[in-house]
Enzyme design. Sequence first.
Site, mmCIF file in Angstrom:
data_model
loop_
_atom_site.group_PDB
_atom_site.id
_atom_site.type_symbol
_atom_site.label_atom_id
_atom_site.label_comp_id
_atom_site.label_asym_id
_atom_site.label_seq_id
_atom_site.Cartn_x
_atom_site.Cartn_y
_atom_site.Cartn_z
ATOM 1 N N GLY A 224 0.841 -1.300 -0.040
ATOM 2 C CA GLY A 224 0.015 -0.099 0.060
ATOM 3 C C GLY A 224 0.734 1.286 0.129
ATOM 4 N N ARG A 225 2.170 1.116 0.332
ATOM 5 C CA ARG A 225 3.017 2.373 0.407
ATOM 6 C C ARG A 225 4.347 1.894 -0.124
ATOM 7 N NH1 ARG A 225 4.870 2.144 6.654
ATOM 8 N NH2 ARG A 225 4.180 0.194 6.940
ATOM 9 N N LYS B 7 9.734 2.507 -0.457
ATOM 10 C CA LYS B 7 8.849 2.493 0.783
ATOM 11 C C LYS B 7 8.401 4.008 1.119
ATOM 12 C CE LYS B 7 8.078 0.420 5.074
ATOM 13 N NZ LYS B 7 8.589 -0.615 6.099
ATOM 14 N N ASP C 33 -2.311 6.800 2.726
ATOM 15 C CA ASP C 33 -1.765 7.692 1.736
ATOM 16 C C ASP C 33 -0.781 7.495 1.104
ATOM 17 O OD1 ASP C 33 0.324 7.715 3.890
ATOM 18 O OD2 ASP C 33 0.012 9.733 4.307
ATOM 19 N N GLY C 34 -0.025 5.939 1.303
ATOM 20 C CA GLY C 34 1.068 5.598 0.477
ATOM 21 C C GLY C 34 2.328 6.060 0.874
ATOM 22 N N ARG D 150 6.323 -12.904 0.897
ATOM 23 C CA ARG D 150 5.916 -13.049 2.157
ATOM 24 C C ARG D 150 4.936 -14.556 2.322
ATOM 25 N NH1 ARG D 150 5.820 -7.576 3.606
ATOM 26 N NH2 ARG D 150 6.830 -6.584 1.932
ATOM 27 N N ASP E 82 1.941 -11.239 6.948
ATOM 28 C CA ASP E 82 2.309 -10.358 5.953
ATOM 29 C C ASP E 82 3.851 -9.988 6.033
ATOM 30 O OD1 ASP E 82 0.719 -9.250 7.819
ATOM 31 O OD2 ASP E 82 1.116 -7.313 6.678
ATOM 32 N N ASN E 83 4.271 -9.941 7.257
ATOM 33 C CA ASN E 83 5.608 -9.423 7.442
ATOM 34 C C ASN E 83 6.632 -10.464 7.686
ATOM 35 O OD1 ASN E 83 4.451 -6.757 7.338
ATOM 36 N ND2 ASN E 83 4.104 -6.698 9.689
HETATM 37 P P1 AMP Z 1 2.766 -2.963 7.923
HETATM 38 O O1 AMP Z 1 2.112 -2.225 9.007
HETATM 39 O O2 AMP Z 1 3.815 -2.632 7.077
HETATM 40 O O3 AMP Z 1 2.575 -4.631 8.270
HETATM 41 O O4 AMP Z 1 1.559 -2.779 6.689
HETATM 42 C C1 AMP Z 1 0.335 -3.269 6.864
HETATM 43 C C2 AMP Z 1 -0.619 -3.100 5.450
HETATM 44 O O5 AMP Z 1 -0.704 -1.726 5.640
HETATM 45 C C3 AMP Z 1 0.426 -3.176 4.343
HETATM 46 O O6 AMP Z 1 -0.741 -3.629 3.202
HETATM 47 C C4 AMP Z 1 0.885 -1.931 3.914
HETATM 48 O O7 AMP Z 1 0.901 -1.639 2.468
HETATM 49 C C5 AMP Z 1 -0.315 -1.072 4.446
HETATM 50 N N1 AMP Z 1 -0.018 0.453 4.844
HETATM 51 C C6 AMP Z 1 0.795 0.636 6.089
HETATM 52 N N2 AMP Z 1 0.839 1.855 6.070
HETATM 53 C C7 AMP Z 1 0.134 2.492 4.955
HETATM 54 C C8 AMP Z 1 0.126 3.685 4.375
HETATM 55 N N3 AMP Z 1 0.707 4.927 4.661
HETATM 56 N N4 AMP Z 1 -0.672 3.756 3.061
HETATM 57 C C9 AMP Z 1 -1.134 2.924 2.581
HETATM 58 N N5 AMP Z 1 -1.117 1.647 3.074
HETATM 59 C C10 AMP Z 1 -0.391 1.549 4.112
HETATM 60 MG MG MG Z 2 4.330 -4.964 6.422
#
Ligand code: AMP
Ligand code: MG
Length: 490
Positions: A89-90, A110, A122-123, A180, A248-249
């Site tokens: 997502g980002r 990232k 917001d990506g 993942r 997913d991590n």
């Molecule tokens: P994570 O915290 O890295 O495990 O992210 C969990 C999910 O949320 C993943 O699909 C990320 O791509 C998404 N995500 C986290 N932060 C953002 C952000 N600021 N904008 C869009 N997607 C996000």
């Molecule tokens: Mg993640």
Amino acid sequence: MIPIAFDNSYVRLPQRFYAAVAPTTVSAPRLIRLNAPLASELGLDLDWLKDPEGVAMLSGNGVPAGAAPIATAYAGHQFGGFSPQLGDGRAILLGELVDRHGRRQDLQLKGAGPTPFSRRGDGRAALGPVLREYIVSEAMAALGVPTTRALAAVLTGEAVRRETLLPGAVLTRVASSHIRIGTFQFFAARGDAEALRLLADHVIARHYPACTGDGRYLALLEAVIAAQAALVAQWMTIGFIHGVMNTDNMSVAGETIDYGPCAFMDTYHPTTVFSAIDEHGRYAFGNQPPIARWNLARFAEALLPLLADDQDEAVSIAQHALSQFDPQFQAGLTAGFRRKLGLATEEAEDVELIKALLETMQRGEADFTLVFRRLSEAAGQADSAAACRSLFANPAEFDAWEGRWRQRLSREPASAKARQDAMLRANPLFIPRNHLVEAAIQAAVERDDFTPFETLLGVLAKPFEAQPGREDHARPPAAHERVMATFCGT
Ligand code: AMP
Ligand code: MG
């Protein structure tokens, strides 16, 4: 733009594996850190990377020839609950290149703007989490732990809105892949057996080429279990807390990935948690091994259609493979702590000796990293463990343990000097202590001062070497410096 020799194998998989998406441009990119040794390992031109064209790539303002930017699809269990659709997502994968050692590496931005997987996000990434990932992932690499790497950090010149407005940044991340457990779950949840097979074959070709023949999917499962068991065993010997071990991590390549509210433990206690979102301590320090096993069970479930035509048979194959996690983890952990204690030979009672030290540390509220470092310093002499002893609130208990350890050492063939040298290479003096990471982030975010960040990176690049003048970076936090919570900042 000068071409980078990209060779993008992931985009050759079917379109349902990803979404093609370019980074969103930013207004005023400013390079704040470039990892020169890593750039050279990747065969990238350092001068070009520092030039406007390079900085354009590192900020998402320009896509170099040969890149094929995508956001990958994945699912995942987050804190135990399944989300069938997460995805990058980002993060945007620019492409893959083969490094100087012949290893294929992903180049990923990232914080490079929204993708079809952004949902309400917001990506973007804020500077603080970008610096935290940079510091901790590079520290892990220097400590010899498999991990994704940080190639660069760039300020975007734009603010991102979190609880407040914060400076935005982009991290360029390097990983042997970004596949993942959740990537497998994405297709398993859709009943897409064809995609599962293609993904498994891709992962085998890329990470586990020794898995061949009809039994290759079981071999893949076993290989991922072994890699994760070894990885988490390493975490447990350095006091690393990942913080968000969602499926997913967890990389199928066995690298530490997705540094969010991660932290190193100061005072030893298995229930230590820093992550502000981990209210119930699911991902506490001591829970990491069972959580890794739980995640691997989800991986095995996703692979079931590939393990056997008959469902019951597939389940029993998977269960047998999973039963290997505990012994493999224990073996890795014991080997790691033997090295830390200067034991080159193996005795059955070593496990008990290790356990007794950890329990003494827990009761004595001793600093995990310094105990082992000072034991290393004391290992050369017969009676100089005073500096280590002083770390314990229960020194008499430590004395009793030290007596056992000294007795055990007397049965080791190595000279005291050789043992001490080996221990000093196994027990870091410098870890990315939470209060130092926070101070470096604060100086950068609040005062645009990157000096503490640079100093910290320099110290952590040589974690096993005493560095005159940097003693302050080795000490545990004083009561008022202690950081109680870390945030993922997304
Ligand atoms: P994570 O915290 O890295 O495990 O992210 C969990 C999910 O949320 C993943 O699909 C990320 O791509 C998404 N995500 C986290 N932060 C953002 C952000 N600021 N904008 C869009 N997607 C996000
Ligand atoms: Mg993640």
